[in-house]
Design a protein around this motif. Sequence first.
Motif, PDB file in Angstrom:
ATOM      1  N   MET A 259      -9.168  -0.624  -5.364  1.00  0.00           N
ATOM      2  CA  MET A 259      -8.988  -1.921  -5.029  1.00  0.00           C
ATOM      3  C   MET A 259      -7.875  -2.035  -3.725  1.00  0.00           C
ATOM      4  N   ASN A 260      -6.987  -1.349  -3.881  1.00  0.00           N
ATOM      5  CA  ASN A 260      -6.154  -1.106  -2.686  1.00  0.00           C
ATOM      6  C   ASN A 260      -6.607  -0.488  -1.538  1.00  0.00           C
ATOM      7  N   LEU A 261      -7.542   0.388  -1.287  1.00  0.00           N
ATOM      8  CA  LEU A 261      -8.403   0.829  -0.194  1.00  0.00           C
ATOM      9  C   LEU A 261      -9.263  -0.368   0.036  1.00  0.00           C
TER      10      LEU A 261
ATOM     11  N   SER B 269       0.719  -1.416 -10.036  1.00  0.00           N
ATOM     12  CA  SER B 269      -0.649  -1.867  -9.625  1.00  0.00           C
ATOM     13  C   SER B 269      -0.875  -3.196 -10.296  1.00  0.00           C
ATOM     14  N   VAL B 270      -0.561  -3.381 -11.660  1.00  0.00           N
ATOM     15  CA  VAL B 270      -0.830  -4.609 -12.380  1.00  0.00           C
ATOM     16  C   VAL B 270       0.040  -5.672 -11.618  1.00  0.00           C
ATOM     17  N   VAL B 271       1.302  -5.446 -11.425  1.00  0.00           N
ATOM     18  CA  VAL B 271       2.265  -6.485 -10.533  1.00  0.00           C
ATOM     19  C   VAL B 271       1.619  -6.848  -9.425  1.00  0.00           C
ATOM     20  N   GLN B 272       1.318  -5.847  -8.782  1.00  0.00           N
ATOM     21  CA  GLN B 272       0.682  -6.123  -7.262  1.00  0.00           C
ATOM     22  C   GLN B 272      -0.646  -6.924  -7.153  1.00  0.00           C
ATOM     23  N   ASN B 273      -1.449  -6.217  -8.010  1.00  0.00           N
ATOM     24  CA  ASN B 273      -2.807  -6.883  -7.988  1.00  0.00           C
ATOM     25  C   ASN B 273      -3.036  -8.151  -8.963  1.00  0.00           C
ATOM     26  N   VAL B 274      -2.207  -8.322 -10.148  1.00  0.00           N
ATOM     27  CA  VAL B 274      -2.537  -9.503 -10.956  1.00  0.00           C
ATOM     28  C   VAL B 274      -1.316 -10.577 -10.575  1.00  0.00           C
ATOM     29  N   LEU B 275      -0.197 -10.218 -10.634  1.00  0.00           N
ATOM     30  CA  LEU B 275       0.827 -11.397 -10.435  1.00  0.00           C
ATOM     31  C   LEU B 275       0.921 -11.691  -8.885  1.00  0.00           C
TER      32      LEU B 275
ATOM     33  N   LEU C  12     -10.036  -1.454 -21.359  1.00  0.00           N
ATOM     34  CA  LEU C  12     -10.784  -0.224 -21.747  1.00  0.00           C
ATOM     35  C   LEU C  12      -9.964   0.764 -22.540  1.00  0.00           C
ATOM     36  N   ASN C  13     -10.895   1.690 -22.924  1.00  0.00           N
ATOM     37  CA  ASN C  13     -10.513   2.873 -23.593  1.00  0.00           C
ATOM     38  C   ASN C  13      -9.329   3.610 -22.535  1.00  0.00           C
ATOM     39  N   ASN C  14      -8.277   4.277 -22.954  1.00  0.00           N
ATOM     40  CA  ASN C  14      -7.457   4.946 -22.120  1.00  0.00           C
ATOM     41  C   ASN C  14      -7.174   3.942 -20.867  1.00  0.00           C
ATOM     42  N   PRO C  15      -6.404   3.094 -20.977  1.00  0.00           N
ATOM     43  CA  PRO C  15      -6.009   2.060 -20.072  1.00  0.00           C
ATOM     44  C   PRO C  15      -5.416   2.514 -18.685  1.00  0.00           C
ATOM     45  N   GLU C  16      -4.517   3.462 -19.206  1.00  0.00           N
ATOM     46  CA  GLU C  16      -3.869   3.862 -17.656  1.00  0.00           C
ATOM     47  C   GLU C  16      -4.463   4.560 -16.881  1.00  0.00           C
ATOM     48  N   ILE C  17      -5.494   5.479 -17.134  1.00  0.00           N
ATOM     49  CA  ILE C  17      -6.314   6.171 -16.141  1.00  0.00           C
ATOM     50  C   ILE C  17      -7.277   5.017 -15.639  1.00  0.00           C
ATOM     51  N   ALA C  18      -7.890   3.983 -16.662  1.00  0.00           N
ATOM     52  CA  ALA C  18      -8.758   3.323 -16.114  1.00  0.00           C
ATOM     53  C   ALA C  18      -8.096   2.214 -14.870  1.00  0.00           C
ATOM     54  N   VAL C  19      -6.945   1.534 -15.202  1.00  0.00           N
ATOM     55  CA  VAL C  19      -6.260   1.068 -14.296  1.00  0.00           C
ATOM     56  C   VAL C  19      -5.862   1.681 -12.974  1.00  0.00           C
ATOM     57  N   ASP C  20      -5.362   2.707 -13.089  1.00  0.00           N
ATOM     58  CA  ASP C  20      -5.008   3.577 -12.039  1.00  0.00           C
ATOM     59  C   ASP C  20      -6.198   3.838 -11.164  1.00  0.00           C
ATOM     60  N   ALA C  21      -7.292   4.244 -11.688  1.00  0.00           N
ATOM     61  CA  ALA C  21      -8.713   4.404 -10.800  1.00  0.00           C
ATOM     62  C   ALA C  21      -8.995   3.287  -9.998  1.00  0.00           C
ATOM     63  N   ILE C  22      -9.046   2.099 -10.842  1.00  0.00           N
ATOM     64  CA  ILE C  22      -9.589   0.615 -10.289  1.00  0.00           C
ATOM     65  C   ILE C  22      -8.640   0.287  -9.297  1.00  0.00           C
ATOM     66  N   SER C  23      -7.401   0.374  -9.535  1.00  0.00           N
ATOM     67  CA  SER C  23      -6.209  -0.013  -8.655  1.00  0.00           C
ATOM     68  C   SER C  23      -6.461   0.734  -7.318  1.00  0.00           C
ATOM     69  N   ILE C  24      -6.535   2.037  -7.476  1.00  0.00           N
ATOM     70  CA  ILE C  24      -6.457   2.820  -5.983  1.00  0.00           C
ATOM     71  C   ILE C  24      -7.811   2.353  -5.192  1.00  0.00           C
TER      72      ILE C  24
ATOM     73  N   PHE D  96       0.885  -1.141   0.155  1.00  0.00           N
ATOM     74  CA  PHE D  96       0.066  -0.156   0.108  1.00  0.00           C
ATOM     75  C   PHE D  96       1.061   1.264   0.045  1.00  0.00           C
ATOM     76  N   VAL D  97       1.897   1.373   0.890  1.00  0.00           N
ATOM     77  CA  VAL D  97       2.772   2.419   0.822  1.00  0.00           C
ATOM     78  C   VAL D  97       3.469   2.740  -0.404  1.00  0.00           C
ATOM     79  N   THR D  98       3.864   1.377  -0.964  1.00  0.00           N
ATOM     80  CA  THR D  98       4.581   1.492  -2.122  1.00  0.00           C
ATOM     81  C   THR D  98       3.837   2.089  -3.177  1.00  0.00           C
ATOM     82  N   ILE D  99       2.608   1.721  -3.347  1.00  0.00           N
ATOM     83  CA  ILE D  99       1.595   2.364  -4.528  1.00  0.00           C
ATOM     84  C   ILE D  99       1.509   3.973  -4.164  1.00  0.00           C
TER      85      ILE D  99
END
Length: 477
Positions: free
Chosen positions: A308-310, A83-89, A294-306, A65-68
């Motif tokens: 999901m981390n919470l 986020s992909v490494v932490q949440n997927v891998l 999704l379109n504009n995946p960087e923004i989408a993955v960032d938002a979802i990852s935040i 969480f701190v790393t993110i």
Amino acid sequence: MKSEKIETQQLLPKMDPKNFEIETVHKDHGTGKNIREKTWEESKKMWEIAAPAVLTTVAQFSIGFVTIAFVGHLGEVELAAVSVVQNVLEGFVYGIMLGMGSALETLCGQAVGAGQYDMLGIYTQRSCIITFITALLLLPLYIFTSPILNIFRQSKNISELAGKYALWVVPQLFAYALNFPIQKFLQAQSKIWVMTIISLVVLGFHVLLNWILVIKLEKGLLGAAIAENISWWLVVLAQIVYVVSGFFPDSWTGFSLSAFKSLFSFLKLSLASALMLCLELWYYTVVILMVGWLNNPEIAVDAISICMNLELWTLMVTLGFNAAISVRVSNELGANNPKAAKFSVIVTVLTSTVFGVIFTVAILATKDYFPRLFSDKPQVINETSKLGYFLATTIFLNSIQPVLHGVAVGAGWQWSVALINIGCYYVFGLPFGALLGYKLDLAGCLLQTIVLIWFVVGANWSKEVFTFISSSTLNQW
């Protein structure tokens, strides 16, 4: 296999079936005491287990969480890659490793109850052997992260950076392999507070390390990876030193060749719990991959990852209650106290729900502000804020669902819950999630919570006592 069965039989409690009906009828929990006193006593028993378990799980999860939080200020692609490494891998690997280590929950608990302390060290060594071999088998996932993400049609920029970061955090894979068996060894002997202190101290050091490497020395993702590797290995090494330093003269007698016996049988013990856990954790992995389409995946993955981390951070709190109710239910069923088991479920669910309400209110009150902790980008902040209501509702449901999950583990319903997870998350949640995105993370969680409530409320606890004693682990093994 025969030797393994003999070990198991020695650990299982012996009980005359003829006495079962009489004990069930006449044994009452807290007869003559009012509900307030009974609730207070049960709460004290629950918190003795839950408090250190909550602090330990939160502290260890907060390393990522701190790393993110630090990486989020480097850029959109960097945040998405980590986020992909932490949440997927790492989420995928974490579920497997925790599942592999779960065999010790049953074996070590029974060994302590039967006074067979010398078996704890042998069981722990067996588990470490299995998890270390599992880590070697999972190593190619870290090496080939980029091409794997490309196969799943993830953004090229994210895939390439995630591949580099995955190689840098390979040491964490082997830290996981040793962490969970050692944790179960300590938990079985009620040495949870030692793990808590170690985890909290390392977490504080991890914050300082990230500030030095990522901010002051400007080492970027490499600095974040180095900080995570050092922190995780500090946790593991501190626990190992504690175990082998003479504090456990009865349960740790040194390394033994007996640890290499019956490895295949030992591996099979964790399948039901591992399957139940992995099916739920891997759901978050699949959701992140779907968002990457999704379109504009960087923004989408960032938002979802935040979000999901919470969500996962608050889930770590309720996992402390999960551990507590699992122990309480299994203890009371094993002691032939069905009413006490049922009462413990009620007290723990209500306590966890109070925390869920607090977290829900906090998210709703700060939905326009908490995204700023993870990103400076207006688009990411805006998209994350939009998900605030769904995040709050999911967090509330997650204050109830893990406790019911713990009830299932304590009562031995692992296979049933595994089937429930398949239906709720994969048959129902993902197909609708493909259409509506993160919002159906909420739907899958809601459906699972409803089914588990029905499962627990409809349970015949007196019958569960007999089932637990007469056809428990031995018959499954």
